[in-house]
Design an enzyme around this catalytic site. Structure first.
Site, PDB file in Angstrom:
ATOM      1  N   LYS A 212       1.333 -10.400  11.159  1.00  0.00           N
ATOM      2  CA  LYS A 212       2.952 -11.428  10.582  1.00  0.00           C
ATOM      3  C   LYS A 212       2.521 -12.528   9.633  1.00  0.00           C
ATOM      4  O   LYS A 212       2.769 -12.137   8.036  1.00  0.00           O
ATOM      5  CB  LYS A 212       3.388 -11.614  11.889  1.00  0.00           C
ATOM      6  CG  LYS A 212       4.575 -11.815  11.871  1.00  0.00           C
ATOM      7  CD  LYS A 212       5.492 -12.656  12.048  1.00  0.00           C
ATOM      8  CE  LYS A 212       4.946 -14.006  13.052  1.00  0.00           C
ATOM      9  NZ  LYS A 212       6.272 -14.307  14.121  1.00  0.00           N
ATOM     10  N   GLU A 218      -9.674 -12.365  12.335  1.00  0.00           N
ATOM     11  CA  GLU A 218      -9.963 -10.711  12.849  1.00  0.00           C
ATOM     12  C   GLU A 218     -10.028 -10.515  12.019  1.00  0.00           C
ATOM     13  O   GLU A 218     -10.578  -9.501  10.677  1.00  0.00           O
ATOM     14  CB  GLU A 218      -9.698 -10.791  14.116  1.00  0.00           C
ATOM     15  CG  GLU A 218     -10.477 -11.572  15.545  1.00  0.00           C
ATOM     16  CD  GLU A 218      -9.518 -13.118  15.242  1.00  0.00           C
ATOM     17  OE1 GLU A 218      -9.071 -13.683  14.153  1.00  0.00           O
ATOM     18  OE2 GLU A 218      -9.297 -13.699  15.900  1.00  0.00           O
ATOM     19  N   GLY A 269       4.963 -13.138  17.320  1.00  0.00           N
ATOM     20  CA  GLY A 269       3.753 -11.550  17.737  1.00  0.00           C
ATOM     21  C   GLY A 269       4.008 -10.692  18.959  1.00  0.00           C
ATOM     22  O   GLY A 269       3.544  -9.187  18.857  1.00  0.00           O
ATOM     23  N   HIS A 387      -9.885  -1.171  44.915  1.00  0.00           N
ATOM     24  CA  HIS A 387     -11.827  -0.985  44.840  1.00  0.00           C
ATOM     25  C   HIS A 387     -12.415  -2.072  44.835  1.00  0.00           C
ATOM     26  O   HIS A 387     -13.226  -2.479  44.281  1.00  0.00           O
ATOM     27  CB  HIS A 387     -11.661   0.054  44.459  1.00  0.00           C
ATOM     28  CG  HIS A 387     -11.381   1.109  45.290  1.00  0.00           C
ATOM     29  ND1 HIS A 387     -11.901   1.763  46.971  1.00  0.00           N
ATOM     30  CD2 HIS A 387     -10.188   1.888  45.021  1.00  0.00           C
ATOM     31  CE1 HIS A 387     -10.925   2.525  46.802  1.00  0.00           C
ATOM     32  NE2 HIS A 387     -10.225   2.845  46.476  1.00  0.00           N
ATOM     33  N   LYS A 502      -9.134 -22.193  16.334  1.00  0.00           N
ATOM     34  CA  LYS A 502      -9.463 -21.337  14.985  1.00  0.00           C
ATOM     35  C   LYS A 502      -9.882 -22.185  14.067  1.00  0.00           C
ATOM     36  O   LYS A 502     -10.602 -22.427  13.164  1.00  0.00           O
ATOM     37  CB  LYS A 502      -8.314 -21.346  14.679  1.00  0.00           C
ATOM     38  CG  LYS A 502      -7.289 -19.600  15.156  1.00  0.00           C
ATOM     39  CD  LYS A 502      -6.072 -18.979  14.442  1.00  0.00           C
ATOM     40  CE  LYS A 502      -5.527 -18.783  15.446  1.00  0.00           C
ATOM     41  NZ  LYS A 502      -3.970 -18.294  15.219  1.00  0.00           N
TER      42      LYS A 502
END
Ligand SMILES: O=P(O)(O)OC[C@H]1O[C@](O)(CO)[C@@H](O)[C@@H]1O
Length: 526
Positions: A212, A218, A269, A387, A502
């Protein structure tokens, strides 16, 4: 006009704190328990049902929750939101994700355009593009069809679309709706991109760059990684890549893409799965009709969320029970347990959706608040989770409310009968067993084998996980989180808490570090 007040100033909340607690070991046993399971159920969109019989609620608690919904003006706030009020106060933005799947109220005009028309138009452009790819009208440079779509994005530009793709992959294969395989690259760990690139035929792959902001480190790094791989394969990257972004982002005007599709700043987002962010990859993978069904399911749920009657508004009911559990009963976490392998990444999506939205310590006006807000969310599909971490859920010192999700039928319709029952029956038997085990417990003279019970859960039940059911399921949680944010009087639509890390990472990469940050950087050989 709605009145935004802190939860602890509301009379209904204070009344709620004084109500006698419900003991599930009592109310869920015998005939009374059976009656609760039959009666305490609310229809959701797309044929799903929200059953809350095993929650620690009774008429008195529900009455207080209904009064809280009214006093906190939850439905009025929802109306204000979809009619275009600036509900995201931190970023001074409208919050319009519900508009991507229908029209609930007035036309919302912003940036000089009718927003519903804008989202619908982007959806139509995506549908046309996807149809052309499927028909072989848009191809690679050699005129060959694209067979794989690879989404590059992170956070909301990855988790929702990835979870939705996995949720429908088998359904699409069974129902002749599987058009293209989808893969996802999100992590800046180079092994993520490399592994995906190694697993595909790049010459027949179409990459969807989703950001966006158009600035996420990244995603831009992974875009370069992919472009490098395309170049090494002798391919023109601009003929293999489309972009999904906002019109104001640096990516919007670039000629590096075959096509660009848009959302805007009014779609958070994590709330963007029903916008172009989910639309591009899901329409390419399954066809625009499947994506339209998914939107229709979400729209049904959005409509139910308008209901002022708490017992006819499943998202609001779920939200308020969650507030009761968090603030009055003091439970710190909620676990999401889909008994459906197709929903394997749904809990991961809800982690972002819930925790990035409601992990806040100040109210919507930036003032500190004195009560707990969003719980920790985690989960795994059943029966795998049984489990793994269910030991703590059954006998640990914290009580963790459980959100089960189950379907009467599996998607692929392949099954075997072993020892008198099918695998699907075994799966469903385990959900039923777990709910009762958690609620009722089991007394044993051996303390180690004693189950205290009184551990609350609810279950969302459906016939089968279809595109429509998935849309309703997604919107249920989006709306639940929105209602909880309203009760807590926080802004669920910004995420300032992700910024500090960041900024510090940029300093590390620029070698502008000192103190502990420098030593950690050295330790990691940066
Ligand atoms: O789509 P973008 O702008 O690349 O952002 C990706 C993600 O990053 C975040 O801003 C968090 O860092 C999320 O809220 C968002 O979903």
């Amino acid at each position: 006009m709605v009145n935004w007040s802190n939860m602890d100033t509301l009379g209904a909340y204070n009344a709620l704190t004084k109500v006698a607690k419900v003991d599930l070991t009592e109310v869920m046993s015998g005939e009374n328990g059976a009656k609760r399971v039959k009666e305490m159920t609310v229809p959701m969109g797309a044929g799903l049902n929200y059953n809350y019989a095993s929650k620690q609620v009774n008429e008195e608690v529900l009455d207080c929750l209904a009064k809280l919904a009214e006093e906190a003006q939850l439905v009025d706030k929802y109306e204000a939101l979809y009619n275009g009020e600036v509900v995201n106060t931190g970023e001074k933005r409208l919050v319009l994700h519900q508009l991507t799947r229908g029209q609930l109220g007035n036309d919302v005009m912003a940036d000089g355009v009718n927003k519903r028309e804008f989202y619908a138009n982007e959806q139509a452009r995506i549908a046309e593009f996807a149809n052309k790819v499927h028909a072989g009208e848009i191809t690679n440079a050699a005129g060959e069809k694209f067979t794989t779509v690879v989404q590059i994005g992170i956070g909301g530009s990855d988790l929702g679309p990835r979870a939705m793709y996995l949720a429908l992959e088998n359904w699409a294969k069974k129902n002749n709706a599987f058009k293209m395989e989808a893969k996802f690259i999100s992590n800046v760990d180079p092994d993520d991109a490399a592994a995906v690139l190694n697993s595909i035929d790049v010459a027949h792959s179409l990459f969807v760059l989703v950001s966006k902001s158009g600035t996420t480190l990244e995603t831009l790094t992974n875009e370069s990684f992919v472009k490098d791989a395309l170049k090494k394969a002798g391919l023109d990257a601009s003929k293999h890549m489309i972009a999904v972004t906002s019109q104001t982002s640096p990516l919007a005007k670039s000629s590096d893409y075959l096509a660009a599709f848009f959302m805007d700043d009014y779609i958070g987002g994590r709330f963007s799965s029903t916008s172009s962010v989910g639309g591009a990859v899901l329409s390419l993978a399954f066809g625009p009709e499947v994506f339209a069904d998914f939107l229709a399911g979400a729209a049904e749920e959005d409509l139910l969320s308008k209901n002022k009657d708490l017992l006819k508004n499943p998202a609001m009911l779920d939200a308020l029970i969650g507030v009761y559990e968090r603030n009055v009963l003091g439970y710190p976490c909620t676990t999401v347990l889909p008994y459906s392998q197709a929903l394997s990444r749904f809990p991961a999506h809800l982690q972002q959706l819930d925790m990035e939205s409601n992990g806040k310590s100040v109210n919507r006006f930036g003032e500190a608040i004195n009560y707990k807000t969003g719980p920790v969310i985690f989960g795994e599909p059943g029966t795998n989770g049984q489990h793994s971490f269910y030991q703590l859920l059954h006998q640990g010192t914290d009580i963790v409310p459980l959100q089960f999700i189950g379907f009467r039928n599996n998607q692929l319709e392949t099954d075997v009968d072993i020892q008198g029952s099918t695998s699907q029956q075994k799966l469903c038997a385990n959900v039923a067993a777990q709910i009762v085990a958690f609620a009722c417990g089991k007394k044993d003279d051996n303390a180690n084998k004693n189950f205290a019970g009184n551990r609350p859960s609810s279950i969302i039940v459906g016939d089968k996980l279809t595109p429509k059911a998935l849309g309703a399921l997604l919107a249920h949680f989006e709306n639940k989180i929105m209602f909880q944010g309203f009760v807590w009087n926080i802004n669920s639509f910004d995420q300032e808490g992700v910024q500090l890390g960041k900024v510090l990472a940029k300093k590390v990469l620029a070698h502008e570090t000192e103190g502990a940050l420098k030593v950690y950087s050295d330790l990691l050989n940066i």
